[in-house]
Design a protein around this motif. Structure first.
Motif, mmCIF file in Angstrom:
data_model
loop_
_atom_site.group_PDB
_atom_site.id
_atom_site.type_symbol
_atom_site.label_atom_id
_atom_site.label_comp_id
_atom_site.label_asym_id
_atom_site.label_seq_id
_atom_site.Cartn_x
_atom_site.Cartn_y
_atom_site.Cartn_z
ATOM 1 N N ALA A 147 89.115 -10.530 46.008
ATOM 2 C CA ALA A 147 88.199 -9.917 46.972
ATOM 3 C C ALA A 147 88.820 -9.813 48.364
ATOM 4 O O ALA A 147 88.236 -9.196 49.256
ATOM 5 C CB ALA A 147 86.909 -10.722 47.043
ATOM 6 N N GLY A 148 89.968 -10.441 48.555
ATOM 7 C CA GLY A 148 90.624 -10.413 49.860
ATOM 8 C C GLY A 148 89.921 -11.266 50.908
ATOM 9 O O GLY A 148 90.000 -10.988 52.096
ATOM 10 N N VAL A 149 89.281 -12.321 50.470
ATOM 11 C CA VAL A 149 88.519 -13.195 51.365
ATOM 12 C C VAL A 149 89.367 -14.404 51.753
ATOM 13 O O VAL A 149 90.041 -14.996 50.917
ATOM 14 C CB VAL A 149 87.221 -13.695 50.672
ATOM 15 N N GLY A 150 89.340 -14.760 53.023
ATOM 16 C CA GLY A 150 89.986 -15.986 53.492
ATOM 17 C C GLY A 150 91.499 -15.935 53.445
ATOM 18 O O GLY A 150 92.122 -14.878 53.513
ATOM 19 N N GLN A 151 92.070 -17.104 53.289
ATOM 20 C CA GLN A 151 93.521 -17.262 53.270
ATOM 21 C C GLN A 151 94.107 -16.684 51.980
ATOM 22 O O GLN A 151 93.420 -16.586 50.970
ATOM 23 C CB GLN A 151 93.881 -18.752 53.367
ATOM 24 N N PRO A 152 95.395 -16.338 51.997
ATOM 25 C CA PRO A 152 96.036 -15.821 50.783
ATOM 26 C C PRO A 152 96.035 -16.866 49.662
ATOM 27 O O PRO A 152 95.948 -18.064 49.909
ATOM 28 C CB PRO A 152 97.471 -15.512 51.227
#
Length: 167
Positions: A147-152
């Motif tokens: 989802a591309g949320v937060g840190q990698p």
């Protein structure tokens, strides 16, 4: 953001754990106090339990913020489980131990509390086994990355630190 979520977190949890022991010790030391004195002691202990539950709620909120930003790890899962267990024990303490007792100083609520601690501890172990923390950590962190949320995504942590259950 990370510093806010982590700052004082373990101190909050430590204080919460110490309060449980302190209330049990004070209950035992004041076991022969009856009447209005017992009522006052129980009200003070109830207030302490309430305030400690507020502290635990704050710690859980901070842990949730940290998990949302940086994902799950084993330490975060087990720490959260410990906090929930501690909260259950505090509520159980208020239900069983903080009652008016017989003039003899005997408090059967302490025995019920001890049994409740055993049951809550076994329930925690069973719940953690059913949840399968490593698989949950992998699912959550992979979903966050997708989802591309937060840190990698920390693929090294998922591949080398977690057990085969993460697969």
């Amino acid at each position: 953001y990370s510093e806010y979520a982590r700052r004082g977190f373990f101190e909050l949890v430590t204080v919460s754990a110490l309060v449980l022991g302190l209330i049990l010790l004070m209950d035992w030391l004041t076991r022969f106090v009856t009447g209005r004195g017992r009522l006052a002691i129980n009200l003070l202990h109830g207030g302490l339990v309430t305030l400690t539950l507020v502290i635990l709620a704050s710690a859980l909120f901070r842990m949730r913020l940290y998990q949302q930003a940086f994902g799950l790890t084993e330490l975060r899962v087990y720490t959260t489980a410990f906090m929930v267990w501690l909260g259950i024990l505090l509520v159980w303490l208020a239900i069983t131990v903080l009652r008016v007792r017989a003039p003899t100083g005997d408090n059967p609520g302490r025995r019920r509390f001890a049994f409740g601690v055993l049951v809550a501890s076994l329930a925690l172990v069973v719940a953690l086994d059913l949840i399968n923390p490593d698989a949950q950590i992998a699912r959550t962190n992979l979903a966050r990355a997708a989802a591309g949320v937060g840190q990698p995504l920390d693929a090294e942590y998922l591949a080398w630190t977690l057990s085969a259950d993460a697969i």
